[in-house]
Design a protein around this motif. Structure first.
Motif, PDB file in Angstrom:
ATOM      1  N   GLY A   1    -127.723 -56.959 -59.980  1.00 23.85           N
ATOM      2  CA  GLY A   1    -127.304 -55.558 -60.091  1.00 23.85           C
ATOM      3  C   GLY A   1    -127.892 -54.700 -58.992  1.00 23.85           C
ATOM      4  O   GLY A   1    -128.549 -55.171 -58.063  1.00 23.85           O
ATOM      5  N   GLY A   2    -127.641 -53.397 -59.083  1.00 23.70           N
ATOM      6  CA  GLY A   2    -128.114 -52.472 -58.062  1.00 23.70           C
ATOM      7  C   GLY A   2    -127.030 -52.157 -57.046  1.00 23.70           C
ATOM      8  O   GLY A   2    -125.895 -52.636 -57.140  1.00 23.70           O
ATOM      9  N   ARG A   3    -127.400 -51.331 -56.095  1.00 20.89           N
ATOM     10  CA  ARG A   3    -126.440 -50.885 -55.081  1.00 20.89           C
ATOM     11  C   ARG A   3    -127.085 -50.925 -53.705  1.00 20.89           C
ATOM     12  O   ARG A   3    -128.255 -50.551 -53.550  1.00 20.89           O
ATOM     13  N   ILE A   4    -126.310 -51.351 -52.727  1.00 14.28           N
ATOM     14  CA  ILE A   4    -126.727 -51.290 -51.326  1.00 14.28           C
ATOM     15  C   ILE A   4    -125.838 -50.279 -50.623  1.00 14.28           C
ATOM     16  O   ILE A   4    -124.613 -50.297 -50.783  1.00 14.28           O
ATOM     17  N   ASN A   5    -126.441 -49.377 -49.873  1.00 11.66           N
ATOM     18  CA  ASN A   5    -125.679 -48.469 -49.008  1.00 11.66           C
ATOM     19  C   ASN A   5    -126.163 -48.680 -47.582  1.00 11.66           C
ATOM     20  O   ASN A   5    -127.371 -48.730 -47.320  1.00 11.66           O
ATOM     21  N   LEU A   6    -125.203 -48.812 -46.692  1.00 12.15           N
ATOM     22  CA  LEU A   6    -125.505 -49.016 -45.265  1.00 12.15           C
ATOM     23  C   LEU A   6    -124.946 -47.817 -44.515  1.00 12.15           C
ATOM     24  O   LEU A   6    -123.750 -47.529 -44.622  1.00 12.15           O
ATOM     25  N   THR A   7    -125.799 -47.092 -43.794  1.00 11.77           N
ATOM     26  CA  THR A   7    -125.294 -45.955 -43.004  1.00 11.77           C
ATOM     27  C   THR A   7    -125.559 -46.201 -41.539  1.00 11.77           C
ATOM     28  O   THR A   7    -126.700 -46.408 -41.112  1.00 11.77           O
ATOM     29  N   LEU A   8    -124.456 -46.169 -40.792  1.00 11.34           N
ATOM     30  CA  LEU A   8    -124.492 -46.408 -39.350  1.00 11.34           C
ATOM     31  C   LEU A   8    -124.540 -45.088 -38.623  1.00 11.34           C
ATOM     32  O   LEU A   8    -123.728 -44.196 -38.895  1.00 11.34           O
ATOM     33  N   ARG A   9    -125.473 -44.977 -37.685  1.00  5.74           N
ATOM     34  CA  ARG A   9    -125.608 -43.727 -36.926  1.00  5.74           C
ATOM     35  C   ARG A   9    -125.893 -43.988 -35.449  1.00  5.74           C
ATOM     36  O   ARG A   9    -126.447 -45.023 -35.095  1.00  5.74           O
ATOM     37  N   VAL A  10    -125.572 -43.026 -34.643  1.00 11.05           N
ATOM     38  CA  VAL A  10    -126.087 -42.970 -33.273  1.00 11.05           C
ATOM     39  C   VAL A  10    -127.281 -42.025 -33.323  1.00 11.05           C
ATOM     40  O   VAL A  10    -127.127 -40.825 -33.534  1.00 11.05           O
ATOM     41  N   ALA A  11    -128.489 -42.590 -33.177  1.00 10.49           N
ATOM     42  CA  ALA A  11    -129.696 -41.782 -33.357  1.00 10.49           C
ATOM     43  C   ALA A  11    -130.043 -41.017 -32.074  1.00 10.49           C
ATOM     44  O   ALA A  11    -130.492 -39.878 -32.144  1.00 10.49           O
TER      45      ALA A  11
END
Ligand code: MD6
Ligand code: FE
Length: 209
Positions: free
Chosen positions: A198-208
């Motif tokens: 269970g649980g959730r993964i969130n992946l956020t892609l950015r140009v830092a």
């Protein structure tokens, strides 16, 4: 290379620049990303950062990419190494870069990908993504596992609304929504079978930079 063309029409969100594609990823692609995250966190283990005020996040984090987002007593920033191991973050998986190319529609490629792991009780307070150098570049977000209630409000303030982010959904905060306020109200425990525990993964892609 994953082929996401033709790009589906995003669903209405009521916020100009907030683009949402439900079920953008098929089950195989979702499983492939989970495997990549497993591989990544063997190199760069999930850890629990603290806010600049010293409060622990309920979310555990790691990163892919030349740069990773971190938070500690010194503040928020991007840095090339894991704060606990001191090692470089693992590279951004190709499938994530393909998702970026299909959805961000921006000439630059991401140099940072934050991995957020939520257990059933984790939340993320309302915030703006403001630690990047150039707000003309969008942020792309991928959800895996249990569904989250995502809250968002216009950058200039005003009423917030919510939308559910389920496994395989991809969204973009760009243009007029790049600085939208957003957060995770709660996780719907048991809503997905993708992650065996269970649980959730969130992946956020950015140009830092
Ligand atoms: C989350 N997402 O979905 C938290 N940031 O767990 C974010 O903070 C976020 O979804 C920027 C753009 C899209 C996002
Ligand atoms: Fe964010």
């Amino acid at each position: 290379m994953a082929d996401f063309s033709p790009l589906p029409v995003p669903v209405p969100t009521g916020l100009d620049g907030f683009l949402l594609w439900p079920e953008f990823l098929n089950l195989d692609q979702q499983k492939q990303l989970v495997e990549s995250v497993r591989d990544g966190i063997r190199i760069a283990p999930l850890y629990r950062p603290v806010t600049p005020a010293g409060r622990p996040f309920s979310v555990r984090m790691s990163n892919f990419g030349p740069l990773g987002w971190v938070s500690d007593r010194e503040g928020y920033r991007y840095q090339p190494h894991h704060p606990q191991t001191g090692h470089a973050w693992p590279p951004i998986p190709d499938l994530l870069l393909d998702i970026w190319k299909a959805t961000a529609r921006h000439p630059r490629l991401p140099d940072a990908c934050l991995i957020n792991f939520y257990d059933a009780d984790a939340k993320m307070g309302l915030h703006q993504d403001k630690d990047e150098a150039d707000f003309s570049v969008p942020v792309v977000s991928v959800s895996l596992g249990d569904t989250a209630v995502f809250r968002y409000a216009p950058p200039e303030g005003g009423p917030s609304r919510t939308v559910k982010l389920s496994s395989g959904h991809v969204c973009v905060l760009g243009s007029k929504a790049r600085l939208a306020r957003h957060g995770i109200d709660r996780i719907l425990d048991g809503s997905s079978q993708l992650l065996p525990r269970g649980g959730r993964i969130n992946l956020t892609l950015r140009v830092a930079r």
